[in-house]
Motif scaffolding. Structure first.
Motif, PDB file in Angstrom:
ATOM      1  N   ALA A   1       0.747  -1.250  -0.001  1.00  0.00           N
ATOM      2  CA  ALA A   1       0.127  -0.110   0.043  1.00  0.00           C
ATOM      3  C   ALA A   1       0.934   1.197   0.141  1.00  0.00           C
ATOM      4  CB  ALA A   1      -0.842   0.005   1.105  1.00  0.00           C
ATOM      5  N   SER A   2       0.253   2.261  -0.581  1.00  0.00           N
ATOM      6  CA  SER A   2       1.007   3.574  -0.601  1.00  0.00           C
ATOM      7  C   SER A   2       0.074   4.699  -0.752  1.00  0.00           C
ATOM      8  CB  SER A   2       2.023   3.604  -2.036  1.00  0.00           C
ATOM      9  OG  SER A   2       2.569   4.833  -1.943  1.00  0.00           O
ATOM     10  N   SER A   3       0.519   5.811  -0.477  1.00  0.00           N
ATOM     11  CA  SER A   3      -0.552   7.106  -0.524  1.00  0.00           C
ATOM     12  C   SER A   3      -0.579   7.692  -2.048  1.00  0.00           C
ATOM     13  CB  SER A   3      -0.208   8.083   0.505  1.00  0.00           C
ATOM     14  OG  SER A   3       1.290   8.515   0.117  1.00  0.00           O
ATOM     15  N   SER A   4       0.462   7.122  -2.669  1.00  0.00           N
ATOM     16  CA  SER A   4       0.339   7.468  -4.232  1.00  0.00           C
ATOM     17  C   SER A   4       0.791   6.600  -5.270  1.00  0.00           C
ATOM     18  CB  SER A   4       1.499   8.730  -4.350  1.00  0.00           C
ATOM     19  OG  SER A   4       2.696   8.186  -3.981  1.00  0.00           O
ATOM     20  N   ASN A   5       0.364   6.333  -6.012  1.00  0.00           N
ATOM     21  CA  ASN A   5       0.612   5.385  -7.355  1.00  0.00           C
ATOM     22  C   ASN A   5       2.010   5.483  -7.817  1.00  0.00           C
ATOM     23  OD1 ASN A   5       0.404   2.961  -8.784  1.00  0.00           O
ATOM     24  ND2 ASN A   5      -0.877   3.810 -10.287  1.00  0.00           N
ATOM     25  N   ILE A   6       3.038   4.538  -7.369  1.00  0.00           N
ATOM     26  CA  ILE A   6       4.473   4.531  -7.911  1.00  0.00           C
ATOM     27  C   ILE A   6       4.935   3.828  -8.991  1.00  0.00           C
ATOM     28  CG2 ILE A   6       6.840   4.886  -7.266  1.00  0.00           C
ATOM     29  CD1 ILE A   6       5.774   5.493  -4.465  1.00  0.00           C
ATOM     30  N   GLU A   7       5.318   4.161 -10.063  1.00  0.00           N
ATOM     31  CA  GLU A   7       5.750   3.159 -11.127  1.00  0.00           C
ATOM     32  C   GLU A   7       7.086   2.496 -10.472  1.00  0.00           C
ATOM     33  OE1 GLU A   7       5.929   0.972 -14.159  1.00  0.00           O
ATOM     34  OE2 GLU A   7       4.162   2.266 -14.097  1.00  0.00           O
ATOM     35  N   THR A   8       6.919   1.002 -10.346  1.00  0.00           N
ATOM     36  CA  THR A   8       8.188   0.415 -10.070  1.00  0.00           C
ATOM     37  C   THR A   8       8.942  -0.110 -11.149  1.00  0.00           C
ATOM     38  OG1 THR A   8       7.224  -1.551  -9.892  1.00  0.00           O
ATOM     39  CG2 THR A   8       7.053  -0.307  -7.948  1.00  0.00           C
ATOM     40  N   GLY A   9       8.183  -0.231 -12.613  1.00  0.00           N
ATOM     41  CA  GLY A   9       9.176  -0.825 -13.507  1.00  0.00           C
ATOM     42  C   GLY A   9       9.396  -2.232 -13.383  1.00  0.00           C
ATOM     43  N   LEU A  10       8.919  -3.055 -12.351  1.00  0.00           N
ATOM     44  CA  LEU A  10       8.774  -4.427 -12.000  1.00  0.00           C
ATOM     45  C   LEU A  10       7.434  -4.952 -12.060  1.00  0.00           C
ATOM     46  CD1 LEU A  10      10.821  -4.074  -8.707  1.00  0.00           C
ATOM     47  CD2 LEU A  10      11.650  -4.655 -11.038  1.00  0.00           C
TER      48      LEU A  10
ATOM     49  N   ASP B   1      -3.716   4.219  -2.092  1.00  0.00           N
ATOM     50  CA  ASP B   1      -4.575   4.010  -0.977  1.00  0.00           C
ATOM     51  C   ASP B   1      -5.116   4.939  -0.046  1.00  0.00           C
ATOM     52  OD1 ASP B   1      -4.666   1.339  -1.663  1.00  0.00           O
ATOM     53  OD2 ASP B   1      -3.138   0.671  -0.291  1.00  0.00           O
ATOM     54  N   ASP B   2      -6.241   5.157   0.444  1.00  0.00           N
ATOM     55  CA  ASP B   2      -7.128   6.086   0.866  1.00  0.00           C
ATOM     56  C   ASP B   2      -6.725   5.699   2.437  1.00  0.00           C
ATOM     57  OD1 ASP B   2      -8.372   8.209   2.569  1.00  0.00           O
ATOM     58  OD2 ASP B   2     -10.039   8.070   1.352  1.00  0.00           O
ATOM     59  N   PRO B   3      -5.911   6.442   3.351  1.00  0.00           N
ATOM     60  CA  PRO B   3      -5.928   5.668   4.738  1.00  0.00           C
ATOM     61  C   PRO B   3      -7.086   5.922   5.589  1.00  0.00           C
ATOM     62  CG  PRO B   3      -4.740   7.916   4.654  1.00  0.00           C
ATOM     63  CD  PRO B   3      -5.139   7.653   3.168  1.00  0.00           C
ATOM     64  N   VAL B   4      -8.058   6.670   5.126  1.00  0.00           N
ATOM     65  CA  VAL B   4      -9.306   6.851   5.940  1.00  0.00           C
ATOM     66  C   VAL B   4     -10.150   5.522   5.580  1.00  0.00           C
ATOM     67  CG1 VAL B   4     -11.486   8.205   6.376  1.00  0.00           C
ATOM     68  CG2 VAL B   4      -9.424   9.335   5.840  1.00  0.00           C
ATOM     69  N   ALA B   5     -10.134   5.296   4.161  1.00  0.00           N
ATOM     70  CA  ALA B   5     -11.127   4.110   3.699  1.00  0.00           C
ATOM     71  C   ALA B   5     -10.359   2.858   4.488  1.00  0.00           C
ATOM     72  CB  ALA B   5     -11.058   4.130   2.187  1.00  0.00           C
TER      73      ALA B   5
END
Length: 132
Positions: free
Chosen positions: A10-19, A27-31
């Protein structure tokens, strides 16, 4: 062992890993914590409790939002519920200093142990030949 496994941290933003086998979601921490709070609320109802606790690391916007979501999930089932929140670190918290390890030259490694010490040799049994 994990060749057919896809990891989704999970992360607060979508990060491209290239993997190809790692997907980082936004993800929204509240949800996320609303669902966890609702599950905690079910356990609290069964126990007859109205007090819950939330422990997190550093007090930051995402951890405060997570605690808010957790409490909101509990309050779906127990409107009068209260939450004690503890933050275990601050932005100025520094890790404890680690005990220094001995210098590499002082550590024994398999390559530094002579073969005769590491693997004692045993005399080979003599072959017997058949006599005619």
């Amino acid at each position: 062992m994990c060749s057919n496994t896809v990891f989704a941290p999970a992360s607060s933003s979508n990060i491209e890993t290239g993997l190809p086998k790692i997907i980082i979601s936004s993800d929204d921490p509240v949800a996320s914590n609303l669902a966890a709070g609702y599950a905690a609320g079910i356990k609290m109802l069964a126990a007859g409790s109205t007090k819950a606790g939330f422990v997190s690391g550093i007090k930051a916007d995402f951890s405060v939002a997570a605690a808010d979501g957790f409490l909101a999930g509990i309050r779906v089932l127990i409107p009068e519920a209260t939450l004690a929140t503890t933050y275990t670190a601050t932005s100025t918290t520094r890790p404890r200093p680690r005990k220094p390890s001995p210098p590499r030259s002082a550590r024994a490694s398999a390559s530094s142990i002579p073969t005769s010490v590491a693997r004692p040799t045993q005399p080979r049994p003599q072959r017997r030949t058949a006599t005619s």
